[in-house]
Design an enzyme around this catalytic site. Structure first.
Site, PDB file in Angstrom:
ATOM      1  N   HIS A  61      10.880   2.832   0.630  1.00 54.12           N
ATOM      2  CA  HIS A  61      11.764   1.690   0.347  1.00 54.12           C
ATOM      3  C   HIS A  61      13.201   2.198   0.348  1.00 54.12           C
ATOM      4  O   HIS A  61      13.597   2.940  -0.542  1.00 54.12           O
ATOM      5  CB  HIS A  61      11.415   1.055  -1.004  1.00 54.12           C
ATOM      6  CG  HIS A  61      10.052   0.436  -1.020  1.00 54.12           C
ATOM      7  ND1 HIS A  61       9.797  -0.843  -0.562  1.00 54.12           N
ATOM      8  CD2 HIS A  61       8.857   0.936  -1.420  1.00 54.12           C
ATOM      9  CE1 HIS A  61       8.499  -1.112  -0.688  1.00 54.12           C
ATOM     10  NE2 HIS A  61       7.910  -0.052  -1.203  1.00 54.12           N
ATOM     11  N   ARG A  63      15.778   0.012   0.482  1.00 55.88           N
ATOM     12  CA  ARG A  63      16.502  -1.005  -0.312  1.00 55.88           C
ATOM     13  C   ARG A  63      17.661  -1.684   0.422  1.00 55.88           C
ATOM     14  O   ARG A  63      18.163  -2.689  -0.052  1.00 55.88           O
ATOM     15  CB  ARG A  63      17.030  -0.435  -1.634  1.00 55.88           C
ATOM     16  CG  ARG A  63      15.964   0.154  -2.532  1.00 55.88           C
ATOM     17  CD  ARG A  63      14.998  -0.899  -3.032  1.00 55.88           C
ATOM     18  NE  ARG A  63      14.084  -0.361  -4.028  1.00 55.88           N
ATOM     19  CZ  ARG A  63      12.812  -0.724  -4.111  1.00 55.88           C
ATOM     20  NH1 ARG A  63      12.294  -1.610  -3.274  1.00 55.88           N
ATOM     21  NH2 ARG A  63      12.033  -0.217  -5.050  1.00 55.88           N
ATOM     22  N   ASN A  93      10.713  -5.204   2.383  1.00 56.91           N
ATOM     23  CA  ASN A  93      11.113  -6.063   1.262  1.00 56.91           C
ATOM     24  C   ASN A  93      12.571  -5.853   0.845  1.00 56.91           C
ATOM     25  O   ASN A  93      12.879  -5.602  -0.310  1.00 56.91           O
ATOM     26  CB  ASN A  93      10.164  -5.877   0.072  1.00 56.91           C
ATOM     27  CG  ASN A  93      10.166  -4.460  -0.463  1.00 56.91           C
ATOM     28  OD1 ASN A  93      10.575  -3.528   0.220  1.00 56.91           O
ATOM     29  ND2 ASN A  93       9.715  -4.312  -1.695  1.00 56.91           N
ATOM     30  N   ASP A 153       4.519  -5.375   2.085  1.00 55.95           N
ATOM     31  CA  ASP A 153       4.338  -4.466   0.944  1.00 55.95           C
ATOM     32  C   ASP A 153       5.157  -4.863  -0.281  1.00 55.95           C
ATOM     33  O   ASP A 153       6.331  -5.215  -0.191  1.00 55.95           O
ATOM     34  CB  ASP A 153       4.705  -3.037   1.312  1.00 55.95           C
ATOM     35  CG  ASP A 153       4.525  -2.111   0.126  1.00 55.95           C
ATOM     36  OD1 ASP A 153       3.386  -1.919  -0.290  1.00 55.95           O
ATOM     37  OD2 ASP A 153       5.548  -1.627  -0.416  1.00 55.95           O
ATOM     38  N   ASN A 279       3.270   0.149  -8.916  1.00 53.00           N
ATOM     39  CA  ASN A 279       2.327  -0.762  -8.279  1.00 53.00           C
ATOM     40  C   ASN A 279       1.828  -0.113  -6.996  1.00 53.00           C
ATOM     41  O   ASN A 279       2.638   0.149  -6.106  1.00 53.00           O
ATOM     42  CB  ASN A 279       3.049  -2.087  -7.977  1.00 53.00           C
ATOM     43  CG  ASN A 279       2.150  -3.075  -7.244  1.00 53.00           C
ATOM     44  OD1 ASN A 279       1.053  -2.736  -6.810  1.00 53.00           O
ATOM     45  ND2 ASN A 279       2.634  -4.289  -7.094  1.00 53.00           N
ATOM     46  N   ASP A 306       5.625   5.929  -0.919  1.00 51.48           N
ATOM     47  CA  ASP A 306       5.990   4.698  -1.644  1.00 51.48           C
ATOM     48  C   ASP A 306       7.235   4.934  -2.494  1.00 51.48           C
ATOM     49  O   ASP A 306       7.347   4.451  -3.632  1.00 51.48           O
ATOM     50  CB  ASP A 306       4.829   4.173  -2.490  1.00 51.48           C
ATOM     51  CG  ASP A 306       5.053   2.708  -2.899  1.00 51.48           C
ATOM     52  OD1 ASP A 306       6.050   2.098  -2.448  1.00 51.48           O
ATOM     53  OD2 ASP A 306       4.225   2.182  -3.678  1.00 51.48           O
TER      54      ASP A 306
END
Lengths: 443, 335, 191
Positions: A61, A63, A93, A153, A279, A306
């Protein structure tokens, strides 16, 4: 000032198996052998260091765009380089969500400008990750970013019809759907693994079955439509069993495990420190042992970090209010060395397979995860397996301070990372971005 | 003891020390001047993120009887509801000079967060955190039971535990911080605890708790418990399918008139009924049971003040030195 | 180093004398209440009551003795390890309008007695309060003096006065009462 383009990595241990020199020239591996001629090359003393193909993360990620306070492509790929990575898959995301050709091309361009590692954008499966309508998967595949991995995801594609259609549709361009397996109704309000510890702590439980039931459904769907499925961050022993069963049936499924699920357990939640909130949640020691065995025997194909940086205020609060996620790029290789190599479960050759070669194949990253051989692109990582260091989030390159390994001593240190023939990391510290970054910036 | 966060980690010796101190506090509550100067000049903040007038006034009375200054901070309608974080609130209280923070919070672990971060140095008392623990409630329940049985035996309650006593806890264990705190404390003190609840309202993992679990309330009563503790059940749980209807819940797991009468039929003259309050009459307990001589509900409330005085006293009367028996002995001899 | 300054016999004679002084000062047993301060003041109060009864048959020793816990009234609570409080028990008649004699083993700084006076105020209004101690070792830090003293013991601050009474200390191997002075080793004293 022109930067050197010839490097001699002298006396490296290839895959931890045999010692050789590696001559890098103009972005490629020119020669591998002993007693190579160093003339005109900068010499990197690789004595005692293990040479691996540059690591490839299937699950990062970054961001950006949208949460630049948590991480940017620049800071995230710096962290990647320090962790030995030469390519990362940037999850969709962001804000806006990477669900159009425009956003994925923007993320790819940001990666090129940064020049620390190859950034492969992941496209969203559904518009806005809302789980209602397919995003324009074909447009993202055909874009300059040439997206091959699609994932919502963070959120599960829980509608079985939508999941079926996505699996079918990506066959048209050799894509893969990377599923975040989490049945939403079984995990409403869930805070941690449901079990002995959650019962004591009074935190709403996240049952293993919420993950396993989705994986079971998805492997059956993948078999039915003849498509390729990737399962993100497998966290339970039961999930391993289902994937093992699916692979035995010849179903085209790959699976990933995170470094933290290979080590940490839900016992850490007893501290109520949200740095351990993630998560999928940390599970039990039985799960950890099953995941290690599965990674060793190939049931789980790859390690994905992750890497999920969060601003400190999202972790300096009550557990229930805290964001889920942990940073991982700068600790992944060390954690894998600790949990898999030093435990005798895997060799460095296996590390190359699970952290570089297979991740590149899953993401269809053409010139990454290649053999360390003459003529191949020079994506290389040199790691000192004898080094020991203590994790201090404050000095990491990632903006995220949410490392669950903070304060722990880890083995193994990335000494150098070569990205397309250029050392992004030298002597264990950031060097310079790839010189091609500037031209990318000028576009 | 720096903080009181849970009964899970409370030793038998510490638990008995709190209960014995509460006995002395209780004697003060019977006096005309219900006040002791022990915490003069100390500031106790009641930091309540949930409405709980009962618990708040109990802590307030306890602190005031020990002469502490009390600040009530109700988070609703304050800066907290405008998005201020727990960390900022804690640091504000630190700056104000709070010596103890009594915290009630809807999030499990909130009290432990306060105690284990560097946000605040005050002593932290958990007055109920989410569905985790409510240690002073369990202590006052243990205190009430200990007194009851000491009175029956005609012996002083000081120094005693609950060895051999059979306590049955009935209701929504899954969402109950009172149940958790009581299971740990009562078993630490030697009681045998039985939980009775619909399987949907028991946590996964309860089989690892140091108690027995039953689904049938009638069988649990036939096993002749010495005490029955009824837990509050929220009717809205029905909407999340924890049970089909309040009527069915009441019939199977409520302490209704028939089950109450059964206690007498079994000759259980000394079996008492506890409830942490507030009671939902007609759902988990009938008025006959709630208002009977067996009911300890009002004694629980009164004992709550004594127990909370003991906790505040033990946490706050020693500010500078850690617990050290040798130092205590040396000082005593020198006096 | 330990030096015994009062034997069991000395202690008993001192208490006998104090009992007579109390009766004399009060012109009889009328209205007397003895409140012992835990831990060793209480057994001394019980012994004094018995001696009062021996001297005057009108005295019922059970009805005039009580225990006064002063833990919560100390001025050094925050500086000490936590002390669980002891019990306060008053004689059946209470202390209102009585002559309260506080009983303790050693009078030193006077702070314990200061705390005891505060504690008494919260329990009632005696006609007067008097103080009886087995040993007065000096070094007062407050304007407090004893009305009845078993023995005045000049001490240095570095010394410790140890009182051992059978009722409290038999378990620790002191079957016989004694009062001793302990001095610290020289090097420690020099620090």
């Amino acid at each position: 000032m022109t930067e050197p383009t010839r490097f001699l990595l002298s006396g490296a241990s290839l895959y931890g198996e045999r010692t050789a020199d590696i001559l890098v020239a103009d972005g490629r591996i020119a020669e591998v052998g002993t007693g190579l001629d160093a003339s005109g090359a900068s010499v990197v003393d690789a004595d005692g260091l293990v040479a691996l193909p540059g690591l490839v993360d299937v699950h990062t990620h970054l961001r950006e765009p949208g949460r630049e306070d948590a991480e940017t492509v620049e800071t995230g790929t710096r962290a990647a380089a320090l962790g030995g990575y030469t390519a990362v898959h940037a999850m969709a995301n962001s804000n806006p969500v990477a669900d159009t050709a425009g956003v994925v091309e923007q993320v790819q361009t940001l990666g090129r400008r940064a020049g620390w590692a190859e950034v492969r954008p992941v496209g969203a499966v559904t518009v806005g990750l809302a789980g209602e309508q397919l995003a324009e998967l074909g447009a993202m595949a055909d874009s300059a970013a040439a997206v091959r991995m699609f994932s919502d995801d963070g959120i599960c594609v829980h509608d079985p019809v939508l999941m079926r259609r996505a699996l079918e549709y990506v066959k048209a361009f050799d894509g893969v759907v990377a599923q975040h397996a989490q049945e939403p109704r079984l995990t409403a309000g869930a805070q941690m693994n449901e079990g002995i510890v959650s019962a004591v702590l009074g935190l709403p439980g996240w049952p293993a079955v919420a993950e396993e039931s989705i994986i079971a459904r998805d492997v059956l769907l993948a078999a039915h439509v003849g498509s390729r499925l990737h399962v993100c961050h497998v966290s339970t022993a039961g999930s391993v069993e289902i994937i093992r069963w699916a692979k035995a049936r010849g179903i085209d499924v790959t699976a990933e495990v995170t470094p933290h699920h290979l080590w940490l357990t839900d016992e850490l939640a007893r501290t109520y420190n949200p740095v351990y909130k993630v998560n999928p949640p940390l599970r039990t020691d039985d799960d950890v042992q099953a995941l290690r065995a599965a990674l060793a025997d190939g049931t789980i194909d790859v390690v994905g970090t992750d890497h999920a940086p969060h601003p400190s205020e999202h972790k300096e609060c009550e557990w229930a209010q805290a964001a889920m996620g942990m940073t991982g790029l700068e600790t992944a290789l060390s954690v894998v060395q600790h949990t898999m190599v030093e435990s005798g479960l895997m060799t460095w050759r296996d590390v190359a397979r699970t952290m570089s070669e297979v991740p590149a194949r899953i993401g269809r990253v053409a010139d990454q995860g290649r053999p360390i051989a003459a003529g191949e692109p020079a994506h290389l990582t040199l790691v000192d397996p004898a080094a020991r260091w203590t994790v201090d989030p404050a000095v990491q390159a990632t903006k995220g301070r949410n490392s669950p390994f903070a304060g722990r001593e880890l083995p193994g240190r990335v000494v150098a990372t070569f990205y397309a023939g250029h050392p992004t990391v030298l002597d264990g510290a950031l060097n310079t971005p790839h010189p091609a970054a500037e031209s990318a910036g000028a576009r | 003891m720096r903080h009181l966060l849970s009964t899970h980690d409370l030793s038998r010796a510490d638990a008995i020390r709190i209960l014995d101190t509460a006995e002395e506090m209780s004697a003060v509550n019977d006096r005309e001047v219900k006040k002791l100067p022990a915490l003069r000049g100390r500031t106790v903040v009641n930091l309540f993120f949930e409405d709980s007038t009962r618990t708040r006034i109990s802590f307030e009375a306890a602190a005031k009887r020990l002469s502490a200054d009390v600040i009530n901070f109700a988070a609703k309608g304050s800066s907290v509801s405008k998005g201020e974080s727990l960390k900022d609130t804690a640091q504000t209280l630190e700056a104000i000079g709070a010596d103890a923070v009594v915290i009630r919070h809807p999030a499990s672990g909130a009290a432990q967060r306060l105690a284990t971060t560097d946000w605040i140095s005050a002593a932290v008392v958990n007055a109920g955190d989410g569905t985790h623990e409510h240690p002073t409630q369990a202590l006052l329940d243990a205190f009430t039971l200990r007194r009851h049985w000491a009175k029956l035996a005609g012996t002083p309650s000081g120094g005693t535990d609950l060895a051999g006593a059979k306590v049955t806890i009935v209701g929504d264990v899954l969402h109950s911080r009172v149940a958790r705190s009581n299971v740990w404390l009562l078993t630490t003190l030697g009681a045998q605890v039985t939980l009775v609840a619909p399987p949907t309202l028991l946590p996964i993992g309860v089989e690892h708790w140091p108690c027995t679990v039953a689904y049938d309330f009638d069988e649990a009563i036939d096993a002749k418990p010495d005490a029955i503790m009824m837990l509050r059940v929220q009717a809205e749980r029905m909407n999340a399918s924890y049970f089909p209807s309040t009527g069915e819940y009441s019939r199977r797991w409520g302490l209704g008139d028939e089950r109450f009468a059964r206690l007498a039929e079994l000759g259980l003259a000394d079996t008492v009924i506890l409830h942490p309050g507030p009671m939902v009459r007609g759902l988990e307990i009938s008025s006959t049971a709630a208002d009977s001589a067996r009911s300890q509900v009002l004694r629980q409330v009164a004992n709550g003040v004594s127990v909370r005085m003991a906790v505040l006293y033990l946490l706050l009367s020693s500010g500078l030195y850690a617990q050290d028996a040798t130092a205590a002995h040396a000082k005593e001899s020198a006096s | 180093m330990r030096r015994i300054v009062l034997s069991a016999g000395d202690i008993d004679r001192a208490l006998t004398r104090i009992a007579h002084e109390i009766l004399e000062a009060n012109k009889g047993p009328e209205g007397l209440v003895l409140l012992g301060i835990p831990r060793r003041g209480y057994p001394l109060a019980v012994r004094l009551a018995a001696k009062l009864a021996a001297a005057d048959p009108a005295v019922d020793p059970e009805r005039i003795v009580g225990q006064l816990d002063i833990t919560m009234f100390r001025d050094d609570l925050a500086r000490q390890p936590t002390r669980p409080p002891a019990r306060t028990v008053l004689p059946a008649g209470g202390i209102d309008d009585r002559v309260v004699v506080l009983v303790d083993d050693v009078l030193f700084s006077g702070r314990t007695i200061r705390a005891a006076l505060d504690a008494i105020v919260d329990l009632g209004r005696p006609r007067s309060v008097r103080l009886a101690v087995l040993v007065d070792r000096g070094h007062r830090e407050l304007p407090i003096r004893a009305d009845h003293v078993g023995k005045n013991l000049p001490t240095s601050r570095a010394e410790k006065v140890r009182v051992r009474l059978a009722e409290v200390d038999a378990g620790a191997g002191f079957a016989e009462d004694l009062v001793a002075i302990e001095s610290l080793p020289a090097q420690e004293e020099a620090r």
